[in-house]
Design a protein around this motif. Sequence first.
Motif, PDB file in Angstrom:
ATOM      1  N   SER A 168     -32.384 -40.672  23.948  1.00 39.72           N
ATOM      2  CA  SER A 168     -33.825 -40.592  23.690  1.00 39.72           C
ATOM      3  C   SER A 168     -34.231 -39.224  23.167  1.00 39.72           C
ATOM      4  O   SER A 168     -35.422 -38.902  23.122  1.00 39.72           O
ATOM      5  CB  SER A 168     -34.606 -40.892  24.984  1.00 39.72           C
ATOM      6  OG  SER A 168     -34.220 -42.113  25.546  1.00 39.72           O
ATOM      7  N   ALA A 169     -33.244 -38.420  22.760  1.00 39.72           N
ATOM      8  CA  ALA A 169     -33.534 -37.039  22.362  1.00 39.72           C
ATOM      9  C   ALA A 169     -34.511 -36.980  21.199  1.00 39.72           C
ATOM     10  O   ALA A 169     -35.425 -36.147  21.173  1.00 39.72           O
ATOM     11  CB  ALA A 169     -32.232 -36.324  22.001  1.00 39.72           C
ATOM     12  N   LYS A 170     -34.330 -37.859  20.206  1.00 40.08           N
ATOM     13  CA  LYS A 170     -35.217 -37.846  19.039  1.00 40.08           C
ATOM     14  C   LYS A 170     -36.648 -38.164  19.439  1.00 40.08           C
ATOM     15  O   LYS A 170     -37.608 -37.534  18.947  1.00 40.08           O
ATOM     16  CB  LYS A 170     -34.723 -38.848  18.002  1.00 40.08           C
ATOM     17  CG  LYS A 170     -35.525 -38.809  16.708  1.00 40.08           C
ATOM     18  CD  LYS A 170     -34.929 -39.748  15.669  1.00 40.08           C
ATOM     19  CE  LYS A 170     -35.741 -39.686  14.369  1.00 40.08           C
ATOM     20  NZ  LYS A 170     -35.187 -40.599  13.342  1.00 40.08           N
ATOM     21  N   TYR A 171     -36.821 -39.118  20.334  1.00 35.32           N
ATOM     22  CA  TYR A 171     -38.160 -39.500  20.804  1.00 35.32           C
ATOM     23  C   TYR A 171     -38.858 -38.312  21.469  1.00 35.32           C
ATOM     24  O   TYR A 171     -40.013 -37.986  21.150  1.00 35.32           O
ATOM     25  CB  TYR A 171     -38.044 -40.668  21.783  1.00 35.32           C
ATOM     26  CG  TYR A 171     -39.312 -40.970  22.551  1.00 35.32           C
ATOM     27  CD1 TYR A 171     -40.385 -41.606  21.946  1.00 35.32           C
ATOM     28  CD2 TYR A 171     -39.425 -40.598  23.896  1.00 35.32           C
ATOM     29  CE1 TYR A 171     -41.550 -41.873  22.657  1.00 35.32           C
ATOM     30  CE2 TYR A 171     -40.578 -40.861  24.605  1.00 35.32           C
ATOM     31  CZ  TYR A 171     -41.640 -41.499  23.981  1.00 35.32           C
ATOM     32  OH  TYR A 171     -42.784 -41.753  24.681  1.00 35.32           O
ATOM     33  N   TYR A 172     -38.156 -37.643  22.367  1.00 34.31           N
ATOM     34  CA  TYR A 172     -38.758 -36.512  23.068  1.00 34.31           C
ATOM     35  C   TYR A 172     -38.932 -35.304  22.148  1.00 34.31           C
ATOM     36  O   TYR A 172     -39.863 -34.513  22.312  1.00 34.31           O
ATOM     37  CB  TYR A 172     -37.915 -36.139  24.294  1.00 34.31           C
ATOM     38  CG  TYR A 172     -38.102 -37.108  25.437  1.00 34.31           C
ATOM     39  CD1 TYR A 172     -39.268 -37.082  26.205  1.00 34.31           C
ATOM     40  CD2 TYR A 172     -37.137 -38.059  25.733  1.00 34.31           C
ATOM     41  CE1 TYR A 172     -39.446 -37.983  27.247  1.00 34.31           C
ATOM     42  CE2 TYR A 172     -37.319 -38.961  26.770  1.00 34.31           C
ATOM     43  CZ  TYR A 172     -38.472 -38.927  27.512  1.00 34.31           C
ATOM     44  OH  TYR A 172     -38.665 -39.810  28.537  1.00 34.31           O
ATOM     45  N   ASP A 202     -28.953 -29.661  17.550  1.00 34.40           N
ATOM     46  CA  ASP A 202     -28.778 -31.092  17.747  1.00 34.40           C
ATOM     47  C   ASP A 202     -28.060 -31.729  16.548  1.00 34.40           C
ATOM     48  O   ASP A 202     -27.299 -32.684  16.694  1.00 34.40           O
ATOM     49  CB  ASP A 202     -30.149 -31.743  17.949  1.00 34.40           C
ATOM     50  CG  ASP A 202     -30.032 -33.162  18.471  1.00 34.40           C
ATOM     51  OD1 ASP A 202     -29.153 -33.405  19.316  1.00 34.40           O
ATOM     52  OD2 ASP A 202     -30.812 -34.026  18.038  1.00 34.40           O
ATOM     53  N   PHE A 203     -28.294 -31.171  15.347  1.00 29.96           N
ATOM     54  CA  PHE A 203     -27.684 -31.722  14.134  1.00 29.96           C
ATOM     55  C   PHE A 203     -26.361 -31.048  13.766  1.00 29.96           C
ATOM     56  O   PHE A 203     -25.695 -31.472  12.810  1.00 29.96           O
ATOM     57  CB  PHE A 203     -28.647 -31.559  12.940  1.00 29.96           C
ATOM     58  CG  PHE A 203     -29.771 -32.551  12.924  1.00 29.96           C
ATOM     59  CD1 PHE A 203     -29.526 -33.914  12.960  1.00 29.96           C
ATOM     60  CD2 PHE A 203     -31.091 -32.114  12.880  1.00 29.96           C
ATOM     61  CE1 PHE A 203     -30.565 -34.829  12.936  1.00 29.96           C
ATOM     62  CE2 PHE A 203     -32.144 -33.025  12.858  1.00 29.96           C
ATOM     63  CZ  PHE A 203     -31.881 -34.387  12.888  1.00 29.96           C
ATOM     64  N   LEU A 204     -25.955 -30.014  14.479  1.00 31.83           N
ATOM     65  CA  LEU A 204     -24.830 -29.181  14.056  1.00 31.83           C
ATOM     66  C   LEU A 204     -23.543 -29.976  13.870  1.00 31.83           C
ATOM     67  O   LEU A 204     -22.798 -29.762  12.910  1.00 31.83           O
ATOM     68  CB  LEU A 204     -24.610 -28.049  15.075  1.00 31.83           C
ATOM     69  CG  LEU A 204     -23.640 -26.941  14.657  1.00 31.83           C
ATOM     70  CD1 LEU A 204     -24.091 -26.295  13.353  1.00 31.83           C
ATOM     71  CD2 LEU A 204     -23.538 -25.898  15.764  1.00 31.83           C
ATOM     72  N   GLN A 205     -23.273 -30.912  14.764  1.00 33.39           N
ATOM     73  CA  GLN A 205     -22.022 -31.676  14.696  1.00 33.39           C
ATOM     74  C   GLN A 205     -22.099 -32.844  13.722  1.00 33.39           C
ATOM     75  O   GLN A 205     -21.099 -33.206  13.096  1.00 33.39           O
ATOM     76  CB  GLN A 205     -21.658 -32.199  16.093  1.00 33.39           C
ATOM     77  CG  GLN A 205     -21.461 -31.123  17.151  1.00 33.39           C
ATOM     78  CD  GLN A 205     -20.271 -30.243  16.860  1.00 33.39           C
ATOM     79  OE1 GLN A 205     -19.294 -30.672  16.253  1.00 33.39           O
ATOM     80  NE2 GLN A 205     -20.339 -28.982  17.282  1.00 33.39           N
ATOM     81  N   THR A 206     -23.288 -33.440  13.582  1.00 27.56           N
ATOM     82  CA  THR A 206     -23.399 -34.683  12.814  1.00 27.56           C
ATOM     83  C   THR A 206     -23.965 -34.487  11.413  1.00 27.56           C
ATOM     84  O   THR A 206     -23.545 -35.146  10.463  1.00 27.56           O
ATOM     85  CB  THR A 206     -24.282 -35.685  13.574  1.00 27.56           C
ATOM     86  OG1 THR A 206     -25.560 -35.075  13.832  1.00 27.56           O
ATOM     87  CG2 THR A 206     -23.634 -36.064  14.900  1.00 27.56           C
ATOM     88  N   LYS A 207     -24.963 -33.603  11.258  1.00 30.17           N
ATOM     89  CA  LYS A 207     -25.600 -33.372   9.967  1.00 30.17           C
ATOM     90  C   LYS A 207     -25.726 -31.877   9.716  1.00 30.17           C
ATOM     91  O   LYS A 207     -26.799 -31.289   9.897  1.00 30.17           O
ATOM     92  CB  LYS A 207     -26.980 -34.031   9.929  1.00 30.17           C
ATOM     93  CG  LYS A 207     -26.949 -35.546  10.064  1.00 30.17           C
ATOM     94  CD  LYS A 207     -28.366 -36.122  10.015  1.00 30.17           C
ATOM     95  CE  LYS A 207     -28.349 -37.641  10.135  1.00 30.17           C
ATOM     96  NZ  LYS A 207     -29.746 -38.171  10.102  1.00 30.17           N
ATOM     97  N   TYR A 214     -32.847 -26.311   9.605  1.00 27.92           N
ATOM     98  CA  TYR A 214     -33.677 -25.942  10.758  1.00 27.92           C
ATOM     99  C   TYR A 214     -33.397 -24.512  11.234  1.00 27.92           C
ATOM    100  O   TYR A 214     -34.318 -23.803  11.656  1.00 27.92           O
ATOM    101  CB  TYR A 214     -33.471 -26.937  11.905  1.00 27.92           C
ATOM    102  CG  TYR A 214     -34.238 -28.223  11.691  1.00 27.92           C
ATOM    103  CD1 TYR A 214     -35.630 -28.245  11.768  1.00 27.92           C
ATOM    104  CD2 TYR A 214     -33.581 -29.414  11.408  1.00 27.92           C
ATOM    105  CE1 TYR A 214     -36.329 -29.424  11.568  1.00 27.92           C
ATOM    106  CE2 TYR A 214     -34.273 -30.600  11.200  1.00 27.92           C
ATOM    107  CZ  TYR A 214     -35.654 -30.596  11.279  1.00 27.92           C
ATOM    108  OH  TYR A 214     -36.361 -31.748  11.085  1.00 27.92           O
ATOM    109  N   PHE A 215     -32.136 -24.079  11.160  1.00 29.82           N
ATOM    110  CA  PHE A 215     -31.841 -22.694  11.545  1.00 29.82           C
ATOM    111  C   PHE A 215     -32.547 -21.707  10.615  1.00 29.82           C
ATOM    112  O   PHE A 215     -33.072 -20.680  11.049  1.00 29.82           O
ATOM    113  CB  PHE A 215     -30.326 -22.450  11.508  1.00 29.82           C
ATOM    114  CG  PHE A 215     -29.560 -23.125  12.606  1.00 29.82           C
ATOM    115  CD1 PHE A 215     -30.177 -23.441  13.817  1.00 29.82           C
ATOM    116  CD2 PHE A 215     -28.211 -23.454  12.451  1.00 29.82           C
ATOM    117  CE1 PHE A 215     -29.464 -24.065  14.833  1.00 29.82           C
ATOM    118  CE2 PHE A 215     -27.505 -24.073  13.465  1.00 29.82           C
ATOM    119  CZ  PHE A 215     -28.139 -24.379  14.658  1.00 29.82           C
ATOM    120  N   GLN A 216     -32.561 -22.028   9.334  1.00 31.84           N
ATOM    121  CA  GLN A 216     -33.247 -21.157   8.374  1.00 31.84           C
ATOM    122  C   GLN A 216     -34.757 -21.165   8.595  1.00 31.84           C
ATOM    123  O   GLN A 216     -35.422 -20.136   8.435  1.00 31.84           O
ATOM    124  CB  GLN A 216     -32.901 -21.590   6.943  1.00 31.84           C
ATOM    125  CG  GLN A 216     -31.448 -21.261   6.555  1.00 31.84           C
ATOM    126  CD  GLN A 216     -31.070 -21.802   5.188  1.00 31.84           C
ATOM    127  OE1 GLN A 216     -31.659 -22.771   4.702  1.00 31.84           O
ATOM    128  NE2 GLN A 216     -30.071 -21.192   4.565  1.00 31.84           N
TER     129      GLN A 216
END
Length: 502
Positions: A168-172, A202-207, A214-216
């Motif tokens: 549910s991470a995206k929802y929160y 959250d996206f580091l491993q997958t995207k 987002y880091f930038q």
Amino acid sequence: MSNRHNIKNSILLLFILLSQVAIGKDNQLKNINSLLQKAESSRRRFDHLAQLGYAKQASILAEKTKNSQKIAESYYKIALALALLELPKESFVYVNKTSQQTYYKNNKLLQAQLKEVKAFDYYALGLISQFDKEMPGIVKLLKNEKSKDAVILLQRTYLNIGVGKPDSAKYYSNLCYNELKKIPEKDIHLELSDFYRYKGTDFLQTKPDSALFYFQKSLAIDQKYKDPILFLDYTALGDYYAQQKEYQKAIDFYQKAQGNIKEQKISPYHFVNNDLYKKIAIQYDGLGNTEESNKYRKIYTDLQNKLDSKRNANIEHALKIILTDKEDEYKKTETNKYIWISVGVLFLIIIFIVVYYILNKNLKKKETLITEVQDTLQEKEEIINQQTIETEQLQLKVNNAYTEVINLAKDNDPSFYFRFQEVYPDFQKKLLDFSPGLRTTELILCAHTFLGFNIKDIADYTFKSVNTVRNRKQNLRKKFGLSSEQDMGIWLRNLTAENDTN
């Protein structure tokens, strides 16, 4: 005419006196607010010991004014500082003191803030289920609150819930961002930067492309508002390039993070400098530069020992601050006792005098009353002496053997498990009685878990990957028949306690 003149002068004098009292109270409130602001600034700079010191000074002034709001706010700041210093038991003391203030009972924001502190304390104690139970309570309290502080706490809570519920991470995460949009960017740029870094991680491993985006964004918003503390952004970008195996770029950003820490004189008490050295060493491994890798690993090891010493010194200092507070309370209690004793003695003397004059011939009764007075005084003195002894016992230092075992584990010293068995001589026997055939490596992993180290700690200290340690613990959980909700460390300690009683 003279009487009217005197009355006017009296009224004027009374007005001046009342004005001086009001001015004095205003000055005290300003001093308290200034100290609380300094405590918050110290928190943002990760200097939690200074945060504790300022909050304690504020509480002393607040107690003198008897202002319930300022007392409650000061106690909350102390509880938060102690939680961040990893002193959960001491933090809970001030959580309780805060909840006893009238202001707390009528303020939803403070109630929610205190729930967050309790959640931190539960997490530090390894009570993850209790941590998870506090989070929905914060949401319930703040759902309809509009203040900036309430919105910031609510969005932070949504992120914490999302971390514990990956599905549910995206929802929160969306709930968090919706809360941030309620406040102008300039007022919540720090929280927005934290949010972007969270999304990137959250996206580091997958995207990875999304992670970089987002880091930038996080770095850009910190630079836009000229925030001098940028090491978190640099570290995040270093992590991205490390993931992409662009080792030199990763090293460059990690070193920029170290430079920012030194420039801003940020205390490395909790983190960063040490982990950065380790990360740089790993990147040099990727470049095949063994010499530089060994150099940074040595710095990492040396700094770890220094950080542990610094951490222990900070904890000792924090405990002294709290012990001073307890001593002040004890002195107040003792003063009150002496007052009551004096009142009691005075009362008994008055009775004695009355009896003496009324029953002049009854000398025995007079002697009995004197004896009773003396017995009462002696009894009170014995109580005071006993309480003094108990206070001194509270100030005894932590067991040296336990500290030695912890340090050996952190150093990955080969003698760790031998020393552990000396300190906990029945541990291996009881564990093998429950599950025969355990290998030495499994027993050592159980020992680390018994001492309260989490998976990341064990991986760091033993130079193994987090996945390796996690898989080995999972295999042990299956051998022990533990459910997914059971904490293995608590189970091991309970197993020992049950066997001790048999």
